[in-house]
Design an enzyme around this catalytic site. Structure first.
Site, PDB file in Angstrom:
ATOM      1  N   LYS A   5       5.207  -1.353  14.139  1.00 13.52           N
ATOM      2  CA  LYS A   5       4.057  -1.793  14.937  1.00 13.52           C
ATOM      3  C   LYS A   5       3.406  -2.954  14.178  1.00 13.52           C
ATOM      4  O   LYS A   5       2.722  -2.757  13.175  1.00 13.52           O
ATOM      5  CB  LYS A   5       3.023  -0.677  15.149  1.00 13.52           C
ATOM      6  CG  LYS A   5       2.041  -1.078  16.250  1.00 13.52           C
ATOM      7  CD  LYS A   5       0.619  -0.659  16.033  1.00 13.52           C
ATOM      8  CE  LYS A   5      -0.131  -1.407  15.010  1.00 13.52           C
ATOM      9  NZ  LYS A   5      -0.571  -2.784  15.361  1.00 13.52           N
TER      10      LYS A   5
ATOM     11  N   GLU B 147       0.909  -1.161   0.689  1.00 15.70           N
ATOM     12  CA  GLU B 147       0.473  -2.432   0.085  1.00 15.70           C
ATOM     13  C   GLU B 147      -0.931  -2.678   0.604  1.00 15.70           C
ATOM     14  O   GLU B 147      -1.113  -3.071   1.757  1.00 15.70           O
ATOM     15  CB  GLU B 147       1.389  -3.584   0.527  1.00 15.70           C
ATOM     16  CG  GLU B 147       2.828  -3.469   0.077  1.00 15.70           C
ATOM     17  CD  GLU B 147       3.022  -3.751  -1.393  1.00 15.70           C
ATOM     18  OE1 GLU B 147       2.054  -4.121  -2.080  1.00 15.70           O
ATOM     19  OE2 GLU B 147       4.152  -3.574  -1.863  1.00 15.70           O
TER      20      GLU B 147
ATOM     21  N   CYS C  46      -3.749 -10.960   0.384  1.00 19.27           N
ATOM     22  CA  CYS C  46      -4.225  -9.858  -0.458  1.00 19.27           C
ATOM     23  C   CYS C  46      -4.099 -10.198  -1.935  1.00 19.27           C
ATOM     24  O   CYS C  46      -4.676  -9.514  -2.770  1.00 19.27           O
ATOM     25  CB  CYS C  46      -3.486  -8.574  -0.116  1.00 19.27           C
ATOM     26  SG  CYS C  46      -1.721  -8.782  -0.128  1.00 19.27           S
TER      27      CYS C  46
END
Ligand code: ADP
Length: 475
Positions: free
Chosen positions: A174, A250, A284
């Site tokens: 998804k 993550e 990130c």
């Protein structure tokens, strides 16, 4: 617009539509690119079941065959590089030159795992008894489900799906509701490359919690892999507990970027520009807290201000654009709130106060940032440089480590003893020394503390999709 533009979920090698739709918007214009269908629960279960059927077939394939399929997928992605990059700039907003770079980077994971597929070695273990023969070998974990974010619409997908397939696992993905188009294009190309039907399914939905709940609570799904925010990751980990799934996470970071007084300052500022402004700061591993030793503070701020002033903000398709729009208006609002909070608590804005329209955010530099400010503790996820002065190495190490996150850290130093000392003391999964861009398919990417579990890339990235089986034979 393109032969790789699709608008339905992809299940068992076919497009699956429903009556419910949602819009995928261009962040630069806020206009709808396309309406896509929102998968229903029946579709989610269908994807899981077909992934299971595909896994039964995949288990019978050998590593060389899977490697060849992955190489064909890699070739198709590279042949369609321009189209994929344009699709990415359209749905994600990043400058086209960065999108082209991401196609290369994302495809490199496919190639790396095509190679690694053939290297999933086992062990022969010295027995403790002459009549015993002990071995261990690796088997695919089974059906994998994954949820990916919007900041790297191709690389976040390939770094999960390629090692899973290399290991012999099937996948239900998804992708982010903001960037599903690249994921669909990748699945279509994987199908063309020879993936078994059902080996790579893509579910589109703007109701992520609903789809996530079915995926995490399914007994058929044996492994769950997620990239996104720490809050959502914690929730998904809890959901995975009910079926004791293997998980990889993550999650968020709060990267320190430390410049010591002995550093090459030009290199440090160049490195900071990359670590801060790639994807407009929406990564990130983006440098979030910039620690500069006090004796060089003025020099660093001067050099940085000159470079930041040259950055061009605009539509990602613009030829000279360095920074595209933020992903949506709320993201810009969050950046502006963090900046306002910092300024109210004493931070000084060095750069001009330029206000841009829609989701475009001008880059800016703040000095005098301190731990009382929200911007010190949260990922800013935008083009803001927060500078904190420090005096001693021990002091900056304590500050750098004093956060619940531990993804990437960077520092610039030319002192070899300091390089070893600091790299060992930083409580982070990845450390860049005199380098601001460290992510690479051949190396293990991942975090410690609340930045996550597991690694992507390197030989380690394959192990995330393999179970170890120990076999004891008595002769
Ligand atoms: P970001 O701030 O980068 O969008 P999120 O963690 O909100 O980070 O989103 C990352 C991915 O997680 C997206 O695909 C999003 O749709 C999905 N997601 C968000 N909330 C949930 C949830 N409660 N359950 C499952 N998936 C979620």
């Amino acid at each position: 617009m393109s032969h790789l533009l699709f608008n339905d979920s992809f299940i068992n090698g076919e497009f699956y539509s429903t009556d419910k739709n949602f819009s995928v918007d261009d962040p630069a214009t806020q206009q709808s690119i396309i309406m896509v269908s929102d998968v229903d629960d029946i579709g989610v279960h269908k994807a899981i079941n077909t992934a299971h059927d595909a896994f039964i077939k995949l288990k019978l394939t050998n590593a060389t065959t899977r490697s060849n399929v992955l190489m064909r997928w890699y070739d198709l992605v590279m042949q369609n590089k321009q189209t994929l990059a344009e699709l990415m700039t359209k749905e994600q907003g990043k400058p086209l030159k960065e999108a082209l770079g991401e196609v290369d980077y994302g495809a490199a994971f496919i190639k790396w795992y095509a190679e690694q597929a053939k290297r999933s070695y086992g062990d022969v273990i010295p027995a403790t008894d002459n009549n015993h023969r002990l071995t261990s070998f690796k088997q695919p974990v089974g059906v994998v489900a994954g949820i990916t974010p919007w900041n790297f619409p191709i690389a976040m997908v390939t770094r999960k799906v390629a090692p899973a397939y290399a290991a012999g696992c099937s996948f239900v993905l998804k992708p982010s509701e903001h960037t599903p188009l690249c994921a669909l294009a990748l699945a279509y190309l994987a199908d063309q490359a020879g993936f078994e039907k059902g080996a790579f399914n893509v579910l589109l939905s703007e109701d992520a919690p609903r789809v996530g709940k079915i995926l995490t609570e399914s007994n058929i799904v044996r492994k769950f892999t997620f990239t996104g925010s720490t809050g959502v990751g914690k929730q998904l980990l809890t959901q995975c507990a009910s079926t004791v799934k293997r998980t990889s996470m993550e999650l968020g970071g709060n990267a320190p970027f430390i410049i010591f007084d002995n550093a090459d300052l030009d290199e440090a500022v160049t490195g900071l520009m990359g670590a801060k402004f790639r994807n407009g700061g929406q990564t990130c591993v983006a440098a979030n807290r910039i620690f500069v030793q006090r004796s060089i503070l003025d020099q660093v701020v001067d050099k940085l201000a000159k470079k930041v002033a040259t950055l061009k903000v605009g539509n990602g398709f613009g030829e000279n654009t360095d920074i595209g729009p933020l992903i949506y208006p709320k993201a810009k609002q969050k950046v502006q709130e963090l900046v306002a909070d910092a300024k109210a608590k004493g931070a000084i804005q060095i750069s001009d106060d330029v206000q841009l329209v829609d989701s475009f955010q001008a880059p800016l530099i703040l000095t005098g940032v301190n731990p009382k400010m929200d911007i010190y503790h949260q990922e800013v996820f935008g083009p803001v440089v927060s500078i904190i002065a420090f005096d001693e190495e021990a002091e900056v190490l304590a500050l750098a480590n004093d956060v619940p996150y531990g993804l990437a850290a960077y520092f610039y130093s030319q002192n070899i003893k300091q390089i070893y000392r600091v790299s060992e003391a930083l409580e982070y999964g990845m450390v860049g020394i005199n380098e601001g861009l460290i992510s690479n398919p051949v190396a293990p990417f991942g975090g410690v503390k609340q930045s996550g579990l597991g690694r992507e890339g390197g030989y380690q990235g394959l192990d995330e999709y393999l179970e170890e089986k120990y076999v004891c034979i008595k002769l």
